[in-house]
Design a protein around this motif. Sequence first.
Motif, PDB file in Angstrom:
ATOM      1  N   LEU A  25     -49.734 124.852  22.370  1.00 52.26           N
ATOM      2  CA  LEU A  25     -50.436 125.685  23.498  1.00 52.26           C
ATOM      3  C   LEU A  25     -50.344 126.771  23.355  1.00 52.26           C
ATOM      4  CD1 LEU A  25     -48.560 124.207  26.279  1.00 52.26           C
ATOM      5  CD2 LEU A  25     -50.589 123.103  26.183  1.00 52.26           C
ATOM      6  N   GLY A  27     -53.371 128.707  22.032  1.00 55.31           N
ATOM      7  CA  GLY A  27     -53.723 129.053  22.770  1.00 55.31           C
ATOM      8  C   GLY A  27     -54.494 128.971  24.137  1.00 55.31           C
ATOM      9  N   PHE A  28     -53.380 128.957  24.896  1.00 51.76           N
ATOM     10  CA  PHE A  28     -53.738 129.225  26.682  1.00 51.76           C
ATOM     11  C   PHE A  28     -52.507 130.190  26.840  1.00 51.76           C
ATOM     12  CE2 PHE A  28     -54.926 124.581  25.122  1.00 51.76           C
ATOM     13  CZ  PHE A  28     -56.324 124.471  25.925  1.00 51.76           C
ATOM     14  N   PHE A  48     -52.427 125.064  31.021  1.00 50.82           N
ATOM     15  CA  PHE A  48     -52.926 123.394  30.831  1.00 50.82           C
ATOM     16  C   PHE A  48     -53.385 122.428  30.879  1.00 50.82           C
ATOM     17  CE2 PHE A  48     -52.679 120.118  28.415  1.00 50.82           C
ATOM     18  CZ  PHE A  48     -53.352 119.921  26.810  1.00 50.82           C
ATOM     19  N   VAL A  52     -57.614 121.616  31.753  1.00 50.62           N
ATOM     20  CA  VAL A  52     -57.438 120.653  30.687  1.00 50.62           C
ATOM     21  C   VAL A  52     -57.609 119.648  31.873  1.00 50.62           C
ATOM     22  CG1 VAL A  52     -57.176 119.483  28.284  1.00 50.62           C
ATOM     23  CG2 VAL A  52     -56.919 122.016  28.302  1.00 50.62           C
ATOM     24  N   ALA A 130     -58.458 125.778  21.116  1.00 45.90           N
ATOM     25  CA  ALA A 130     -58.299 126.297  22.476  1.00 45.90           C
ATOM     26  C   ALA A 130     -59.842 127.024  22.898  1.00 45.90           C
ATOM     27  CB  ALA A 130     -57.378 126.849  23.036  1.00 45.90           C
ATOM     28  N   TYR A 134     -62.102 125.914  25.206  1.00 47.28           N
ATOM     29  CA  TYR A 134     -62.788 127.328  26.175  1.00 47.28           C
ATOM     30  C   TYR A 134     -64.544 127.407  25.792  1.00 47.28           C
ATOM     31  CZ  TYR A 134     -58.485 127.946  28.590  1.00 47.28           C
ATOM     32  OH  TYR A 134     -57.111 127.611  29.254  1.00 47.28           O
ATOM     33  N   SER A 197     -55.923 133.883  25.531  1.00 47.62           N
ATOM     34  CA  SER A 197     -54.976 133.099  24.885  1.00 47.62           C
ATOM     35  C   SER A 197     -53.996 134.490  24.716  1.00 47.62           C
ATOM     36  CB  SER A 197     -55.297 132.712  23.234  1.00 47.62           C
ATOM     37  OG  SER A 197     -56.416 134.251  22.246  1.00 47.62           O
TER      38      SER A 197
END
Length: 253
Positions: A25, A27-28, A48, A52, A130, A134, A197
């Motif tokens: 995770l 990039g979140f 997420f 997502v 990610a 996005y 991120s």
Amino acid sequence: MSTYGTRLLSKGMQGADVEELQIRLAGFRGTLPDGEFGPGTELQVAKFQVDVMGRSAPSGIADSSTLKAIDSFADQFLIDFSRLKCRCGMCDGFGQGKFRGKYLGNRKTEEFHLYEYPGIHRMLLWAVRAAHFYMPKHPFTFSSGYRCSVNNQQNHRNTTNHCGKAVDLDIKPKPGETRQDDVLKCREVRGKLVELSNAQIGWEARNRKSLEPDSMAPTWVHYDVRSYEAKYLDDRYFCKDLVTLNARTPILF
């Protein structure tokens, strides 16, 4: 140490599986792979789940459906390792493991560390996934991945970021676009990566993913982890292929 995929993960838990969740995770919002499920990791999971998985009421708990959704996310955003391999013609595409603990001059910081890490940092590549998610209006390709010491010599460079700690992203141009259009798009992407991120422009803060400013990278997006402490740059965080990046395990609960 608990194996990823064998138990539900929630705030207050610790272990190798928590570390793996933090990597996936990256990039979140992003946090460090310290194996401690604190507020930052809870925010990652919730982000997420909302963005997502489409949950209106995220739990922040990595249950089996969340872990399976992360696997599906990986399958949706594949990483082409052929574009990441070094082009020197001498190494296997990811250096020869040379120069651990060796630095340019007397400057013993990661910026000048000559070590050829064994692949690309996994957190960096999960964070790139990610970015794809996005910003679908900006389709990316890798314009630069691994560059070993031989490659540096061939191209008269002495930078070390691309020995596993960095990738460059190039935004595919649309017909009729100018260089200035490219500059503006790259600037927009950097802003989104800072927002989404937990990245930074430059390298002042420790343990943050970093982006070169547009004064250094006007028409591409340079993304790196050189500001990480040495413990987060251990060899085990690096990968050379999609199988190792995904580290796919069955979800058993």
